[in-house]
Design an enzyme around this catalytic site. Structure first.
Site, PDB file in Angstrom:
ATOM      1  CG  HIS A  41      43.488  39.574   7.672  1.00 44.74           C
ATOM      2  ND1 HIS A  41      43.064  40.877   7.675  1.00 44.74           N
ATOM      3  CD2 HIS A  41      44.501  39.504   6.786  1.00 44.74           C
ATOM      4  CE1 HIS A  41      43.793  41.575   6.824  1.00 44.74           C
ATOM      5  NE2 HIS A  41      44.677  40.766   6.275  1.00 44.74           N
TER       6      HIS A  41
ATOM      7  CD  GLU B  36      48.835  41.350   6.925  1.00 46.33           C
ATOM      8  OE1 GLU B  36      47.713  41.189   7.435  1.00 46.33           O
ATOM      9  OE2 GLU B  36      48.982  41.577   5.727  1.00 46.33           O
TER      10      GLU B  36
END
Ligand code: G3P
Length: 223
Positions: free
Chosen positions: A94, A142
């Site tokens: 992430h 993202e």
């Protein structure tokens, strides 16, 4: 379990989704998933995995695992341990928990051995292509600058989403593509699916909402 569409809710370290509040947030996810038929995955902090996975039937994923196995390692999170505490998968890399490409590969292999599904987070098309070559179950593109912005990636930067979908198709069509950052409404989810993804990865649009349950119902209204 992972048919279209898929919503992955990252609890991050928000106080609104920690401890007993993590259980409540996961129960909202379960209620909306059952009512709408949309698959929803909850990603609590590691110490909350057991209590959340014990409280709901929908999949619970870890936010991160290390590639360390059993043995003389301190402070690491192993795939086997999160699996034994009820996790069905894990996020890897992430943008708020970046790791080296070699560590992404080791974490995917450790997850596969432990029976965990993997979602590798990426920030652009090139990194998405590199991640797809390691054969995770999902990649989630993202752009970090949109995270927490309420400006949905599916509208602000559709090219990075459709470009990631095309790139992954060339590398391995079995790898499924999610997108995230700024997602908060049913329209954002519908746009993400129109761009070729199987769903979205999000956090603040639900966790920080005045009414997270209502925000989750709004997310699925266009599906
Ligand atoms: O893991 C998803 C997250 O990074 C996106 O954040 O708050 O823009 O939904 P948010």
């Amino acid at each position: 379990m992972y048919k279209k569409p898929l919503i992955v809710l990252n609890f991050k370290t928000y106080s609104e989704s920690m401890g007993e509040k993590a259980v409540l947030m996961a129960k909202y996810c379960q209620e909306v998933s059952i009512e709408s038929g949309v698959n929803i995955i909850s990603c609590p902090q590691t110490p909350d995995i057991f209590r959340v996975a014990s409280a709901v039937k929908i999949p619970v994923f870890a936010q991160h695992i290390d590639s360390a196995g059993a043995g003389s390692f301190t402070g690491h999170i192993t795939a086997d341990c999160v699996r034994s505490n009820g996790a069905k998968g894990t996020l890897i890399n992430h943008s708020e928990r970046r790791v080296l490409l070699s560590e992404i590969d080791s974490a995917i292999q450790a997850s596969r051995k432990a029976g965990l599904k993997t979602i590798v987070c990426t920030n652009n098309i090139a990194v998405t292509s590199a991640a797809a070559a390691l054969l995770p179950d999902f990649v989630a593109v993202e752009p970090p600058e949109l995270i927490g912005s309420r400006i949905p990636v599916s509208k602000a930067n559709p090219e990075i989403v459709s470009g990631s979908v095309e790139a992954v198709k060339k590398i391995n069509p079995k790898v499924k593509v999610l997108c995230g950052a700024g997602i908060s409404t049913g329209d954002d989810v519908a746009s993400a699916i129109e761009l070729g993804t199987v769903g979205v990865l999000l956090a603040s649009g639900v966790i920080k909402a005045k009414d997270p349950r209502a925000a989750l119902f709004d997310l699925v209204k266009k599906i």
